[in-house]
Design a protein around this motif. Structure first.
Motif, PDB file in Angstrom:
ATOM      1  N   GLU A 152       0.827  -1.206   0.000  1.00  0.00           N
ATOM      2  CA  GLU A 152       0.000   0.000   0.000  1.00  0.00           C
ATOM      3  C   GLU A 152       0.866   1.262   0.000  1.00  0.00           C
ATOM      4  O   GLU A 152       0.535   2.253  -0.635  1.00  0.00           O
ATOM      5  CB  GLU A 152      -0.955  -0.037   1.208  1.00  0.00           C
ATOM      6  CG  GLU A 152      -1.949   1.102   1.291  1.00  0.00           C
ATOM      7  CD  GLU A 152      -2.866   1.241   0.069  1.00  0.00           C
ATOM      8  OE1 GLU A 152      -2.880   0.350  -0.776  1.00  0.00           O
ATOM      9  OE2 GLU A 152      -3.546   2.287  -0.031  1.00  0.00           O
ATOM     10  N   ARG A 155       1.907   1.841  -3.478  1.00  0.00           N
ATOM     11  CA  ARG A 155       0.747   2.190  -4.309  1.00  0.00           C
ATOM     12  C   ARG A 155       0.334   3.646  -4.077  1.00  0.00           C
ATOM     13  O   ARG A 155       0.045   4.382  -5.009  1.00  0.00           O
ATOM     14  CB  ARG A 155      -0.417   1.244  -3.996  1.00  0.00           C
ATOM     15  CG  ARG A 155      -1.494   1.224  -5.084  1.00  0.00           C
ATOM     16  CD  ARG A 155      -2.581   0.229  -4.744  1.00  0.00           C
ATOM     17  NE  ARG A 155      -3.457   0.762  -3.741  1.00  0.00           N
ATOM     18  CZ  ARG A 155      -4.602   1.395  -4.004  1.00  0.00           C
ATOM     19  NH1 ARG A 155      -5.000   1.534  -5.239  1.00  0.00           N
ATOM     20  NH2 ARG A 155      -5.332   1.872  -3.018  1.00  0.00           N
ATOM     21  N   GLN A 156       0.339   4.056  -2.813  1.00  0.00           N
ATOM     22  CA  GLN A 156      -0.061   5.434  -2.505  1.00  0.00           C
ATOM     23  C   GLN A 156       0.905   6.437  -3.145  1.00  0.00           C
ATOM     24  O   GLN A 156       0.490   7.449  -3.693  1.00  0.00           O
ATOM     25  CB  GLN A 156      -0.112   5.658  -0.984  1.00  0.00           C
ATOM     26  CG  GLN A 156      -1.340   5.056  -0.318  1.00  0.00           C
ATOM     27  CD  GLN A 156      -2.646   5.614  -0.882  1.00  0.00           C
ATOM     28  OE1 GLN A 156      -2.702   6.732  -1.368  1.00  0.00           O
ATOM     29  NE2 GLN A 156      -3.697   4.806  -0.852  1.00  0.00           N
ATOM     30  N   ASP A 157       2.192   6.123  -3.083  1.00  0.00           N
ATOM     31  CA  ASP A 157       3.208   6.978  -3.716  1.00  0.00           C
ATOM     32  C   ASP A 157       2.928   7.132  -5.204  1.00  0.00           C
ATOM     33  O   ASP A 157       2.985   8.228  -5.760  1.00  0.00           O
ATOM     34  CB  ASP A 157       4.592   6.305  -3.583  1.00  0.00           C
ATOM     35  CG  ASP A 157       5.403   6.980  -2.494  1.00  0.00           C
ATOM     36  OD1 ASP A 157       4.818   7.786  -1.756  1.00  0.00           O
ATOM     37  OD2 ASP A 157       6.617   6.684  -2.405  1.00  0.00           O
ATOM     38  N   LEU A 159       0.095   6.532  -6.753  1.00  0.00           N
ATOM     39  CA  LEU A 159      -1.195   7.199  -6.985  1.00  0.00           C
ATOM     40  C   LEU A 159      -1.025   8.712  -6.949  1.00  0.00           C
ATOM     41  O   LEU A 159      -1.614   9.445  -7.742  1.00  0.00           O
ATOM     42  CB  LEU A 159      -2.198   6.786  -5.906  1.00  0.00           C
ATOM     43  CG  LEU A 159      -3.084   5.586  -6.236  1.00  0.00           C
ATOM     44  CD1 LEU A 159      -3.966   5.246  -5.044  1.00  0.00           C
ATOM     45  CD2 LEU A 159      -3.948   5.867  -7.467  1.00  0.00           C
ATOM     46  N   HIS A 160      -0.198   9.170  -6.009  1.00  0.00           N
ATOM     47  CA  HIS A 160       0.050  10.598  -5.895  1.00  0.00           C
ATOM     48  C   HIS A 160       0.699  11.121  -7.176  1.00  0.00           C
ATOM     49  O   HIS A 160       0.318  12.135  -7.740  1.00  0.00           O
ATOM     50  CB  HIS A 160       0.939  10.859  -4.670  1.00  0.00           C
ATOM     51  CG  HIS A 160       1.193  12.321  -4.458  1.00  0.00           C
ATOM     52  ND1 HIS A 160       2.454  12.857  -4.396  1.00  0.00           N
ATOM     53  CD2 HIS A 160       0.336  13.364  -4.330  1.00  0.00           C
ATOM     54  CE1 HIS A 160       2.361  14.167  -4.242  1.00  0.00           C
ATOM     55  NE2 HIS A 160       1.090  14.502  -4.187  1.00  0.00           N
TER      56      HIS A 160
END
Ligand SMILES: Nc1nc2c(ncn2[C@@H]2O[C@H](COP(=O)(O)OP(=O)(O)OP(=O)(O)O)[C@@H](O)[C@H]2O)c(=O)[nH]1
Ligand SMILES: [Mg+2]
Length: 442
Positions: A152, A155-157, A159-160
């Motif tokens: 996660e 993934r968050q990195d 997504l940003h």
């Protein structure tokens, strides 16, 4: 509804019910009227058939939704552990309108109701199927969501980054793109993180499943002598006749705390006329292809160097090259142009003492940092590989200086793969495949 404990005789058998009607069924099965039921409490009393006949005295409990394993209303009956008794309770549940659960259905519902993500659901299965303590420890760490949280983070990195790219695509004139060095930095971070997870997964696999260690070489090189020396007992037949070992022989061995499955094979040569030997050679090649680690035994005293075929077979895998029979004197081809030996000189007939440090070191290198290992399922491994491929392609797109649209394409693919590891965007077919391998009652 399902029996959650294994079939057979035992101290306790547990029948588990999940769904909105579970509390109502529990009341019918519990032969005592209770004015007030409290969630997560054990009640002792009779368990009765549909006609009111008492079947057993046991403990029952109700877990109010959403505070249960599945996130639904759950009821459990703890009976004496007899198979026939459990089946009578199951039949009673069926009469009251329950249906039998599919394998893994409780965990599937837990996933669908958001109690677990997919890696945690898979960890339940890994935990149940663990054959070694280390495998169980690794599975239990995944159950806490450790692996998911790593995924996660990446993934968050990404997504940003994707949101920045999308802004650039939509409002090109007003929003300047990220400078290349910053993009490269973001890319490097993500690629390294995914690559590291794969490495940790590889180490976890080795620790949990062991290393298939295959001994290969020409006939008479000393492979079976090596097998016996490592095991410390005469397990394999050793003779001076080339072609002694016909079939593969497997024995477990622990090296540097890691379990190895040692496989002795038939000596490989091209010109065998013997059908059985040819079949053995075929099997040796297959074994070499499936090996996690190869030990190539070469007769260092032989006048001719080994068949070049071996180099191809051996060098694409982790391997150790032994120059055996050094007591007879090593031939000139065993050294390269600078005079360095091409392998470890050894006399296996006198034992494997000199080999142990090299073998231990190689095994340690293959396992990597033990504190950082991860147990991945085949699906998780494949999906991570897909994420890394998308990142690889993203790196190439960056290097080629292509526009934000192209970058976003690769980035989206990587984000999607990482999400699928946790169970986002996963189709029914994949869920079916995962949960159908679970045991009944889980
Ligand atoms: N002098 C000497 N002889 C050895 C050494 N290691 C093995 N041998 C001899 O080499 C011969 C072949 O050994 P094996 O271990 O049967 O060889 P292998 O590679 O298993 O042979 P196949 O099963 O036929 O493929 C035997 O006579 C061994 O005693 C060594 O270090 N020095
Ligand atoms: Mg042999």
């Amino acid at each position: 509804m399902a029996v959650a404990t294994p079939p057979g005789e035992g101290g306790v058998a547990i029948v588990r019910l999940s769904g909105p009607l579970a509390p109502m069924l529990l009341k019918r099965l519990h032969g005592r009227v209770r004015p007030k039921w409290e969630s997560h409490k054990l009640y002792y009393g009779p368990i009765v058939q549909a006609d009111g006949q008492v079947l057993d005295q046991g403990l029952v409990t109700w877990m109010k939704a959403p505070h249960s394993y599945t996130g639904e209303e759950v009821a459990e009956l703890h009976l004496h552990g007899g198979q026939a008794l459990a089946q009578l309770v199951v039949q009673t549940c069926l009469i009251h309108g329950a249906r039998l659960a599919e394998p893994g259905e409780f965990t599937l519902r837990a996933f669908l109701n958001g109690k677990l993500d997919l890696t945690q659901a898979e960890a339940v299965q890994q935990l149940i199927q663990s054959r070694s303590q280390i495998a169980a420890q690794l599975a239990s760490r995944n159950l806490t969501g450790y692996f998911s949280s790593q995924v996660e983070g990446v993934r968050q990195d990404l997504l940003h980054w994707l949101s920045l790219l999308e802004a650039e695509i939509d409002f090109g004139d007003e929003v300047p793109g990220l400078p290349l060095d910053q993009s490269l930095q973001r890319w490097g971070r993500a690629y390294e993180a995914v690559d590291r997870l794969l490495q940790q997964g590889q180490s976890g696999k080795i620790l949990a499943d062991g290393l298939r260690t295959v001994i290969v070489g020409a006939p008479n090189a000393g492979k079976s002598t090596l097998m016996n020396a490592l095991l410390g007992r005469p397990r394999a037949l050793v003779t001076e006749i080339a072609g002694t070992t016909r079939d593969t022989l497997e024995e477990p061995l622990v090296v540097a705390g890691v379990s190895l499955l040692l496989v002795d094979t038939a000596g490989v040569r091209r010109d065998s006329q013997d059908l059985v030997e040819q079949m053995g050679i075929q099997r040796s090649r297959q074994e070499a292809e499936q090996a996690d680690l190869l030990i190539w035994v070469v007769d260092g005293h032989a006048t001719e160097p080994p068949d070049p075929d071996f180099y191809q077979m051996v060098f694409e895998r982790p391997h150790l090259l032994l120059l055996n029979k050094k007591d007879l004197g090593l031939a000139p081809w065993t050294a390269d142009d600078q005079g360095r030996l091409i392998g470890l000189p050894i006399s296996l007939a006198q034992g494997a003492d000199e080999l142990w440090p090299a073998l231990e070191q190689l095994v340690r290198e293959l396992v990597g940092e033990q504190s950082d290992v991860m147990r991945l399922t085949h699906r998780q491994w494949e999906t991570l590989l897909r994420a890394r491929d998308s990142l690889q392609s993203l790196g190439e797109t960056l290097e080629a200086g292509l526009s934000a649209e192209f970058l976003a394409l690769d980035l989206r693919a990587a984000v999607q793969a990482l999400g699928q590891i946790q169970g986002l965007d996963v189709g029914e077919e994949i869920l079916d495949r995962i949960f159908s391998t679970f045991c009944l009652g889980k």
